[in-house]
Design a protein around this motif. Sequence first.
Motif, PDB file in Angstrom:
ATOM      1  N   ILE A  24       0.888  -1.267   0.193  1.00  0.00           N
ATOM      2  CA  ILE A  24      -0.117   0.320  -0.075  1.00  0.00           C
ATOM      3  C   ILE A  24       0.940   1.048   0.037  1.00  0.00           C
ATOM      4  O   ILE A  24       0.626   2.561  -1.083  1.00  0.00           O
ATOM      5  CB  ILE A  24      -1.168   0.187   0.722  1.00  0.00           C
ATOM      6  N   ALA A  25       1.972   0.976   1.052  1.00  0.00           N
ATOM      7  CA  ALA A  25       2.450   2.328   0.373  1.00  0.00           C
ATOM      8  C   ALA A  25       3.446   2.415  -0.864  1.00  0.00           C
ATOM      9  O   ALA A  25       3.896   3.225  -0.844  1.00  0.00           O
ATOM     10  CB  ALA A  25       4.361   1.609   1.678  1.00  0.00           C
ATOM     11  N   TRP A  26       3.736   1.428  -1.529  1.00  0.00           N
ATOM     12  CA  TRP A  26       3.782   2.456  -2.649  1.00  0.00           C
ATOM     13  C   TRP A  26       2.700   2.419  -3.972  1.00  0.00           C
ATOM     14  O   TRP A  26       3.081   3.246  -4.537  1.00  0.00           O
ATOM     15  CB  TRP A  26       4.602   0.553  -3.626  1.00  0.00           C
ATOM     16  N   GLY A  27       1.150   2.334  -3.358  1.00  0.00           N
ATOM     17  CA  GLY A  27       0.885   2.905  -4.035  1.00  0.00           C
ATOM     18  C   GLY A  27       0.345   4.543  -3.883  1.00  0.00           C
ATOM     19  O   GLY A  27       0.330   5.232  -4.643  1.00  0.00           O
ATOM     20  N   ALA A 187      -6.584   8.301   9.451  1.00  0.00           N
ATOM     21  CA  ALA A 187      -6.501   7.304   9.282  1.00  0.00           C
ATOM     22  C   ALA A 187      -6.539   6.720   7.956  1.00  0.00           C
ATOM     23  O   ALA A 187      -8.177   7.561   7.683  1.00  0.00           O
ATOM     24  CB  ALA A 187      -5.929   6.654   9.796  1.00  0.00           C
ATOM     25  N   ILE A 188      -6.298   5.917   7.319  1.00  0.00           N
ATOM     26  CA  ILE A 188      -7.288   5.632   6.134  1.00  0.00           C
ATOM     27  C   ILE A 188      -7.455   4.233   6.552  1.00  0.00           C
ATOM     28  O   ILE A 188      -7.144   3.908   6.591  1.00  0.00           O
ATOM     29  CB  ILE A 188      -6.491   5.758   4.934  1.00  0.00           C
ATOM     30  N   SER A 189      -8.456   3.790   6.220  1.00  0.00           N
ATOM     31  CA  SER A 189      -9.300   2.279   6.481  1.00  0.00           C
ATOM     32  C   SER A 189      -9.808   1.919   4.750  1.00  0.00           C
ATOM     33  O   SER A 189     -10.439   2.020   4.305  1.00  0.00           O
ATOM     34  CB  SER A 189     -10.818   2.147   7.228  1.00  0.00           C
ATOM     35  N   ALA A 190      -8.341   0.830   5.223  1.00  0.00           N
ATOM     36  CA  ALA A 190      -8.025   0.312   2.956  1.00  0.00           C
ATOM     37  C   ALA A 190      -8.348  -0.668   3.122  1.00  0.00           C
ATOM     38  O   ALA A 190      -8.955  -1.927   4.443  1.00  0.00           O
ATOM     39  CB  ALA A 190      -6.556   0.176   3.120  1.00  0.00           C
ATOM     40  N   GLY A 191      -9.299  -1.014   2.090  1.00  0.00           N
ATOM     41  CA  GLY A 191     -10.628  -2.627   1.938  1.00  0.00           C
ATOM     42  C   GLY A 191      -9.209  -3.193   1.997  1.00  0.00           C
ATOM     43  O   GLY A 191      -7.810  -3.213   1.494  1.00  0.00           O
ATOM     44  N   ALA A 192      -9.698  -4.908   1.777  1.00  0.00           N
ATOM     45  CA  ALA A 192      -8.603  -5.273   1.871  1.00  0.00           C
ATOM     46  C   ALA A 192      -7.956  -5.289   0.315  1.00  0.00           C
ATOM     47  O   ALA A 192      -8.580  -5.853  -0.674  1.00  0.00           O
ATOM     48  CB  ALA A 192      -9.136  -6.778   2.071  1.00  0.00           C
ATOM     49  N   SER A 220     -11.820  -5.628  -6.348  1.00  0.00           N
ATOM     50  CA  SER A 220     -11.287  -4.624  -5.496  1.00  0.00           C
ATOM     51  C   SER A 220     -10.823  -3.753  -5.502  1.00  0.00           C
ATOM     52  O   SER A 220     -10.601  -3.353  -6.512  1.00  0.00           O
ATOM     53  CB  SER A 220     -10.248  -5.756  -4.727  1.00  0.00           C
ATOM     54  N   VAL A 221     -10.398  -2.611  -3.990  1.00  0.00           N
ATOM     55  CA  VAL A 221      -9.531  -1.075  -4.673  1.00  0.00           C
ATOM     56  C   VAL A 221      -8.745  -1.712  -4.568  1.00  0.00           C
ATOM     57  O   VAL A 221      -7.950  -2.958  -4.492  1.00  0.00           O
ATOM     58  CB  VAL A 221      -9.862  -0.642  -2.427  1.00  0.00           C
ATOM     59  N   THR A 222      -7.872  -0.674  -5.422  1.00  0.00           N
ATOM     60  CA  THR A 222      -5.855  -1.152  -5.493  1.00  0.00           C
ATOM     61  C   THR A 222      -5.249  -0.525  -4.771  1.00  0.00           C
ATOM     62  O   THR A 222      -5.913   0.601  -3.970  1.00  0.00           O
ATOM     63  CB  THR A 222      -6.135  -0.542  -6.809  1.00  0.00           C
ATOM     64  N   THR A 223      -4.518  -0.023  -4.799  1.00  0.00           N
ATOM     65  CA  THR A 223      -3.683   0.267  -3.665  1.00  0.00           C
ATOM     66  C   THR A 223      -3.067   1.530  -4.887  1.00  0.00           C
ATOM     67  O   THR A 223      -3.079   2.820  -3.606  1.00  0.00           O
ATOM     68  CB  THR A 223      -1.733  -0.069  -3.988  1.00  0.00           C
ATOM     69  N   ASP A 249     -12.164   1.892   0.799  1.00  0.00           N
ATOM     70  CA  ASP A 249     -12.521   0.253   0.487  1.00  0.00           C
ATOM     71  C   ASP A 249     -13.880  -0.227  -0.506  1.00  0.00           C
ATOM     72  O   ASP A 249     -14.106  -1.250  -0.380  1.00  0.00           O
ATOM     73  CB  ASP A 249     -13.463  -0.510   2.441  1.00  0.00           C
ATOM     74  N   LYS A 250     -14.294   1.225  -1.157  1.00  0.00           N
ATOM     75  CA  LYS A 250     -15.455   0.764  -2.635  1.00  0.00           C
ATOM     76  C   LYS A 250     -15.949   0.508  -1.468  1.00  0.00           C
ATOM     77  O   LYS A 250     -17.164  -0.521  -1.980  1.00  0.00           O
ATOM     78  CB  LYS A 250     -14.538  -0.120  -3.293  1.00  0.00           C
ATOM     79  N   GLY A 251     -16.745   0.610  -0.092  1.00  0.00           N
ATOM     80  CA  GLY A 251     -17.799   0.693   0.200  1.00  0.00           C
ATOM     81  C   GLY A 251     -17.962  -0.895   0.946  1.00  0.00           C
ATOM     82  O   GLY A 251     -19.080  -1.196   1.656  1.00  0.00           O
ATOM     83  N   VAL A 252     -16.955  -1.354   1.539  1.00  0.00           N
ATOM     84  CA  VAL A 252     -17.103  -2.369   1.962  1.00  0.00           C
ATOM     85  C   VAL A 252     -17.632  -2.056   3.540  1.00  0.00           C
ATOM     86  O   VAL A 252     -18.531  -3.394   3.497  1.00  0.00           O
ATOM     87  CB  VAL A 252     -15.709  -3.203   2.326  1.00  0.00           C
ATOM     88  N   HIS A 253     -17.778  -1.612   4.142  1.00  0.00           N
ATOM     89  CA  HIS A 253     -17.736  -0.867   5.274  1.00  0.00           C
ATOM     90  C   HIS A 253     -19.245  -0.910   5.360  1.00  0.00           C
ATOM     91  O   HIS A 253     -20.037  -0.967   6.740  1.00  0.00           O
ATOM     92  CB  HIS A 253     -16.649   0.063   6.490  1.00  0.00           C
ATOM     93  N   LEU A 254     -20.234  -0.698   4.418  1.00  0.00           N
ATOM     94  CA  LEU A 254     -21.658  -0.144   4.223  1.00  0.00           C
ATOM     95  C   LEU A 254     -22.293  -1.235   4.676  1.00  0.00           C
ATOM     96  O   LEU A 254     -23.604  -1.248   4.589  1.00  0.00           O
ATOM     97  CB  LEU A 254     -21.675   0.160   2.959  1.00  0.00           C
ATOM     98  N   ILE A 255     -22.072  -2.410   4.664  1.00  0.00           N
ATOM     99  CA  ILE A 255     -23.004  -3.532   4.261  1.00  0.00           C
ATOM    100  C   ILE A 255     -22.445  -4.498   5.502  1.00  0.00           C
ATOM    101  O   ILE A 255     -21.202  -4.565   5.837  1.00  0.00           O
ATOM    102  CB  ILE A 255     -22.737  -4.711   3.244  1.00  0.00           C
TER     103      ILE A 255
END
Length: 255
Positions: A24-27, A187-192, A220-223, A249-255
């Motif tokens: 993710i750091a590289w993204g 912080a960023i809460s990133a998708g897997a 999936s979300v991208t880096t 996270d492209k909405g994963v936390h919504l569902i």
Amino acid sequence: MKRLDKLLSGKKILIMGAANKRSIAWGCAQSMLDNGAELIFTYQNERLKKSLNRLVQDEDRLIECDVSSDESIEKAFGQVADRFGKIDGIVHAIAFAKKEELAGDIMNSSREGYALAQNISAYSLIAVAKYGIKILNDPASIVTLTYFGSERAIPNYNVMGVAKAALEANVRYLARDMAKYGVRVNAISAGAVKTLAVTGVKDHGDLLRLSRERTVDGESVTTEQIGGAASFLVSDLSTGVVGDVIYVDKGVHLI
Ligand SMILES: NC(=O)c1ccc[n+]([C@@H]2O[C@H](COP(=O)([O-])OP(=O)(O)OC[C@H]3O[C@@H](n4cnc5c(N)ncnc54)[C@H](O)[C@@H]3O)[C@@H](O)[C@H]2O)c1
């Protein structure tokens, strides 16, 4: 007045945690470079330096830093200041737990394994902020990476979920206390996404699949997308965003 034509022109950002091109750091680094930032990288040890060296050839920009040691952080940040002067931001994309702690029931976590996950994945942000004060400009921005396992009981994520909850609390307390130095902390809460770190979690294939299926478009979300939000958070566009956790996270936390 000097005309700055890109979002991060004139900003020096320290990227901590780029292990390889999947990191993710590289993204974050890619997005920040695209937006005109000048980058410096830390690596954990010689083995990871070799890997990072394939992506960054300029040796001056590669500095060793093991966040389990205050001496290592202090030395690394001293080298950053000697070589580059003051900087404008830090991306903290670092976490670790032993493989045996990322499987099964949390009751079986060991005292040592729990403490290690907290030390590397949560306390390290406080240590980075503490030594960072000396090398950060006013204003500056610190961004860390967290995961939804801080809020929900994700299978096998266990001590790392608890460490991420602590990390998010650290963000809020640091944001309060770093404000007097002109430093924002978020912080960023990133998708897997499939990185080296995720492969430590038992059945990570299931975690990645479930996460992908729950995004709004099944991808999936991208880096790079995570990096875009990180660029925003180190930029002057986000000066009103303080002590927050932003989902990418492209909405994963919504569902
Ligand atoms: N991959 C995901 O699905 C995901 C989702 C949300 C959040 N995150 C978080 O993103 C961050 C980056 O992880 P990643 O997924 O890109 O994996 P990664 O394996 O590419 O990066 C993890 C980095 O942590 C570094 N690290 C571990 N222990 C260290 C130490 N003692 N000192 C210095 N560096 C150390 C490693 O060297 C590596 O560069 C982590 O905080 C992770 O929890 C990852």
